[in-house]
Design a protein around this motif. Structure first.
Motif, PDB file in Angstrom:
ATOM      1  N   ALA A 415       0.801  -1.217   0.000  1.00 22.40           N
ATOM      2  CA  ALA A 415       0.000   0.000   0.000  1.00 22.40           C
ATOM      3  C   ALA A 415       0.842   1.279   0.000  1.00 22.40           C
ATOM      4  O   ALA A 415       0.615   2.171  -0.836  1.00 22.40           O
ATOM      5  N   PRO A 416       1.831   1.448   0.907  1.00 20.32           N
ATOM      6  CA  PRO A 416       2.606   2.711   0.878  1.00 20.32           C
ATOM      7  C   PRO A 416       3.327   2.963  -0.439  1.00 20.32           C
ATOM      8  O   PRO A 416       3.219   4.059  -1.013  1.00 20.32           O
ATOM      9  N   GLU A 429      -0.854  14.704  -4.948  1.00 20.13           N
ATOM     10  CA  GLU A 429      -0.036  15.080  -3.796  1.00 20.13           C
ATOM     11  C   GLU A 429      -0.239  14.168  -2.591  1.00 20.13           C
ATOM     12  O   GLU A 429       0.640  14.100  -1.727  1.00 20.13           O
ATOM     13  N   ALA A 430      -1.381  13.528  -2.483  1.00 20.18           N
ATOM     14  CA  ALA A 430      -1.657  12.655  -1.335  1.00 20.18           C
ATOM     15  C   ALA A 430      -2.599  11.551  -1.790  1.00 20.18           C
ATOM     16  O   ALA A 430      -3.268  11.670  -2.830  1.00 20.18           O
ATOM     17  N   GLY A 431      -2.635  10.460  -1.010  1.00 22.01           N
ATOM     18  CA  GLY A 431      -3.504   9.353  -1.369  1.00 22.01           C
ATOM     19  C   GLY A 431      -3.849   8.481  -0.178  1.00 22.01           C
ATOM     20  O   GLY A 431      -3.174   8.512   0.867  1.00 22.01           O
ATOM     21  N   ALA A 432      -4.908   7.723  -0.330  1.00 22.49           N
ATOM     22  CA  ALA A 432      -5.356   6.793   0.706  1.00 22.49           C
ATOM     23  C   ALA A 432      -5.819   5.507   0.024  1.00 22.49           C
ATOM     24  O   ALA A 432      -6.426   5.546  -1.054  1.00 22.49           O
ATOM     25  N   LEU A 433      -5.512   4.354   0.634  1.00 24.12           N
ATOM     26  CA  LEU A 433      -5.932   3.065   0.100  1.00 24.12           C
ATOM     27  C   LEU A 433      -6.859   2.410   1.114  1.00 24.12           C
ATOM     28  O   LEU A 433      -6.510   2.259   2.296  1.00 24.12           O
ATOM     29  N   TRP A 434      -8.042   2.057   0.645  1.00 22.03           N
ATOM     30  CA  TRP A 434      -9.066   1.444   1.475  1.00 22.03           C
ATOM     31  C   TRP A 434      -9.307   0.008   0.999  1.00 22.03           C
ATOM     32  O   TRP A 434      -9.200  -0.281  -0.188  1.00 22.03           O
ATOM     33  N   ASN A 450     -12.267   0.016   5.201  1.00 23.25           N
ATOM     34  CA  ASN A 450     -11.308   0.392   6.233  1.00 23.25           C
ATOM     35  C   ASN A 450     -10.044   0.979   5.599  1.00 23.25           C
ATOM     36  O   ASN A 450      -9.577   0.516   4.550  1.00 23.25           O
ATOM     37  N   PRO A 451      -9.449   2.001   6.235  1.00 21.49           N
ATOM     38  CA  PRO A 451      -8.199   2.596   5.714  1.00 21.49           C
ATOM     39  C   PRO A 451      -7.032   1.641   5.927  1.00 21.49           C
ATOM     40  O   PRO A 451      -6.814   1.151   7.027  1.00 21.49           O
ATOM     41  N   LEU A 452      -6.283   1.386   4.871  1.00 26.86           N
ATOM     42  CA  LEU A 452      -5.111   0.535   4.962  1.00 26.86           C
ATOM     43  C   LEU A 452      -3.829   1.359   5.028  1.00 26.86           C
ATOM     44  O   LEU A 452      -2.893   1.003   5.759  1.00 26.86           O
ATOM     45  N   SER A 453      -3.781   2.489   4.288  1.00 29.00           N
ATOM     46  CA  SER A 453      -2.578   3.334   4.290  1.00 29.00           C
ATOM     47  C   SER A 453      -2.939   4.719   3.790  1.00 29.00           C
ATOM     48  O   SER A 453      -3.779   4.856   2.897  1.00 29.00           O
ATOM     49  N   LEU A 454      -2.292   5.754   4.384  1.00 30.69           N
ATOM     50  CA  LEU A 454      -2.440   7.142   3.940  1.00 30.69           C
ATOM     51  C   LEU A 454      -1.036   7.689   3.672  1.00 30.69           C
ATOM     52  O   LEU A 454      -0.109   7.468   4.466  1.00 30.69           O
ATOM     53  N   GLY A 525     -15.816  -8.193 -10.804  1.00 31.81           N
ATOM     54  CA  GLY A 525     -16.945  -7.286 -10.696  1.00 31.81           C
ATOM     55  C   GLY A 525     -17.270  -6.853  -9.295  1.00 31.81           C
ATOM     56  O   GLY A 525     -18.201  -6.065  -9.107  1.00 31.81           O
ATOM     57  N   ASN A 526     -16.555  -7.344  -8.298  1.00 31.00           N
ATOM     58  CA  ASN A 526     -16.803  -6.952  -6.919  1.00 31.00           C
ATOM     59  C   ASN A 526     -15.707  -6.020  -6.451  1.00 31.00           C
ATOM     60  O   ASN A 526     -14.524  -6.193  -6.777  1.00 31.00           O
ATOM     61  N   VAL A 527     -16.066  -5.032  -5.638  1.00 34.56           N
ATOM     62  CA  VAL A 527     -15.124  -4.049  -5.130  1.00 34.56           C
ATOM     63  C   VAL A 527     -14.355  -4.655  -3.967  1.00 34.56           C
ATOM     64  O   VAL A 527     -14.947  -5.084  -2.960  1.00 34.56           O
ATOM     65  N   GLN A 528     -13.024  -4.703  -4.134  1.00 29.18           N
ATOM     66  CA  GLN A 528     -12.154  -5.201  -3.072  1.00 29.18           C
ATOM     67  C   GLN A 528     -11.526  -4.067  -2.273  1.00 29.18           C
ATOM     68  O   GLN A 528     -11.028  -4.290  -1.168  1.00 29.18           O
ATOM     69  N   GLY A 529     -11.545  -2.863  -2.831  1.00 24.31           N
ATOM     70  CA  GLY A 529     -10.960  -1.712  -2.159  1.00 24.31           C
ATOM     71  C   GLY A 529     -11.118  -0.476  -3.018  1.00 24.31           C
ATOM     72  O   GLY A 529     -11.645  -0.507  -4.132  1.00 24.31           O
TER      73      GLY A 529
END
Length: 582
Positions: A415-416, A429-434, A450-454, A525-529
């Motif tokens: 993720a990072p 400039e910034a990002g988040a992975l859910w 859920n947030p995994l990394s910012l 077809g399903n959202v994993q994140g």
């Protein structure tokens, strides 16, 4: 040209008077004709008064009868010289009465007569010519203009010494000479008609003539003369002409006119649009290409220079500040509307200040060159370069994602660097992975995001502020990431959602990040994140970016599936080992 005799112009008793006799009869100067023996063939009233005799009685008398005996020898030499000389001869003689006189005789003869002029010499008070005082003589004889008196047929009675400075002739040589004989033939014919008409006008009428006359050295000089009809003036009795040499001024004027003509022809033949405008914006001159481009005929009204230029381009054509109180030139690129089809075409305009005499407002020379094709080529090149840049960034982002996924074994570890690759390669400039989480141990309940990394790339302080915002789990429809989860497609907004559940959005807003873009991580077809990106400047994602993030989302989805399968395999192996051990 033969000079007319005095007897024909001023006939004696019994002769038929012609039109020209008026001028010699009324002339204040003493005119007389001498034969070869020095006898008076004819004389006008002024000569009779000067000699102290009677005109009718003195005809055919020797001139020596009126000259003091001591100057008889001078008179004989005078007559001898005029027989041998080609130039006028002047001799000062003492008259039988009181006074002296200067006798000027022309060597040219007609019917064996010598034309002569006699001017009295006064010692106490110098007589001006034709009448006046010493001041008038000084003004006339030292003037830069030539003053002469003549008859309508062009015969000169008198001329000032300035003729020597202007044309190189001596004043004596002009007595009895015809002025038209030194003019060009075509101009002399016109001048004769004009002077003859002037003589028939009321006294004081003025005529201006410009003609070419022959200098004594043979060259042709331009002179400007002002002729005044003073035939009825008793002290003048002729036409007075004041003339001056204007050759240098005329040559300069013709050179200037030729130079202007050359530059005009050059301006008309150039493909550029050329115009000259004053400080108020009024066009003083424009070439044919400018008129054709703007749709104005040859006799059309020249309008203001701002016409045809869009309002947003006018600021580029306003003069820049002056330097040291002097205008300076500049260049600008503006669009000018073509009258034939109404198309706005790009032109490179060079504006040059032109000097103006008297310190009046500045005038400007504008040269406009059509650069529309070049401008379009530059724009196409810029678009192509920008497209290549974006494609390179997109490919670099895909490569970075593949490399990160190949080098890591779990989504937590990937993720990072994934967020760093998105921000660096795609310009965010910034990002988040859910990630979507399912309740453990078979508990029933809704799934959450859920947030995994910012990640923030601006620095340690901003990174800390954003990463430690601790956003909580999101449900479907909450914040932008929840809406992406719900709608299963990328979304973009220029206004961060700051409602409930958007703690990280409030932290991004505090850092000046106003725009956000999010796309789903899909598997079958399903959202994993969801991947969420932030930036300051609004840039709507294009179709290519959407295609790139769709491919990246699928790659991450397969990575999640693969890591999940590996994790299940590892757990099965561990369970099998435990069963074998048991």
């Amino acid at each position: 040209m033969k000079s007319a005799s005095l007897s024909r112009i001023a006939p004696g008793p019994g002769a038929t008077s012609g039109r020209g006799s008026v001028f010699y009869e009324a002339a204040p100067l003493a005119y007389l004709n001498l034969d070869a023996q020095g006898r008076l063939a004819d004389l006008n009233p002024a000569a009779a008064r000067l000699l102290g005799g009677c005109r009718e009685r003195d005809l055919h008398r020797p001139l020596a009868d009126f000259i003091h005996s001591r100057h008889w020898r001078r008179l004989e030499k005078h007559l001898q010289r005029i027989r041998e000389s080609h130039d006028p001869v002047t001799t000062r003689l003492k008259l039988r009465g009181d006074g002296e006189a200067d006798l000027t005789t022309r060597p040219e003869t007609e019917a064996l007569y010598f034309r002569s002029l006699m001017i009295p010499v006064v010692r106490e008070k110098t007589a001006a010519t034709p009448a006046g005082d010493a001041k008038f003589r000084a003004l006339v004889e030292n003037s830069t203009e030539v003053i002469c008196i003549g008859a309508p047929d062009g015969t000169i009675f008198y001329t000032t010494p300035a003729v020597h400075r202007v044309l190189g002739y001596s004043p004596e040589s002009w007595f009895g000479r015809n002025a038209f004989e030194i003019m060009r033939p075509d101009q002399a014919a016109l001048a004769r008609v004009a002077v003859r008409q002037l003589s028939a006008t009321p006294m004081g009428t003025v005529l201006r003539l410009v003609a070419q006359v022959r200098h004594v050295d043979g060259s042709w000089r331009w002179v400007e003369g002002v002729l005044t009809n003073l035939i009825g003036q008793p002290d003048v009795g002729g036409i007075v002409c004041n003339y001056r040499d204007i050759t240098d001024a005329r040559d300069s004027e013709q050179a200037l006119r030729a130079s202007e003509q050359r530059y005009r022809l050059l301006a008309e033949s150039l493909p550029q649009m050329i115009s000259i405008r004053d400080s108020q914006g009024h066009i003083e001159y424009c070439n044919s290409h400018w008129r054709e481009y703007r749709g104005i005929g040859g006799d059309g009204i020249i309008h203001d220079w701002r016409a045809g230029i869009p309002e947003e381009d006018l600021s580029a054509l306003r003069p820049p500040p002056w330097e040291n109180n002097m205008p300076r030139q500049w260049e600008a690129e503006v669009r000018i509307r073509r009258a034939s089809d109404g198309a706005l075409r790009w032109h490179s305009v060079r504006v040059v200040p032109l000097p103006r005499h008297g310190g009046a407002g500045a005038r400007w020379l504008a040269i406009a060159n059509d650069i529309h094709e070049r401008k379009q080529a530059d724009q196409d090149r810029d678009r192509l370069l920008e497209q290549l840049k974006r494609e390179r960034a997109d490919l670099a982002a895909q490569y970075a994602v593949v490399r990160v996924l190949a080098e890591t074994s779990s989504l937590e570890d990937a993720a990072p660097p994934l967020l760093g690759a998105f921000c660096e390669q795609l310009g965010w400039e910034a990002g988040a992975l859910w990630t979507v989480s399912i309740p453990e141990d078979g508990r029933r309940g809704p799934m959450t995001l859920n947030p995994l990394s910012l990640r923030h790339l601006a620095g340690a302080t901003a990174e800390t502020l954003f990463a430690k915002s601790n956003p909580g789990p999101l449900r479907k429809g909450e914040s932008l990431a929840g809406r992406v989860w719900e709608q299963k497609k990328p979304l973009y907004t220029n206004h961060l959602p700051l409602r409930r559940g958007a703690v990280h959005c409030r932290a991004a807003a505090a850092l000046g990040l106003r725009c956000t873009f999010a796309f789903p991580i899909l598997l079958d077809g399903n959202v994993q994140g969801v991947v969420e990106l932030f930036r300051r400047d609004p840039v709507a994602p294009g179709l290519r970016l959407l295609d790139i993030v769709a491919a990246i989302g699928i790659q991450i989805g397969h990575f999640i599936q693969r890591t999940g399968a590996l994790e299940m395999l590892r757990q099965s192996e561990e369970a099998l080992i435990q069963m074998n051990n048991a």
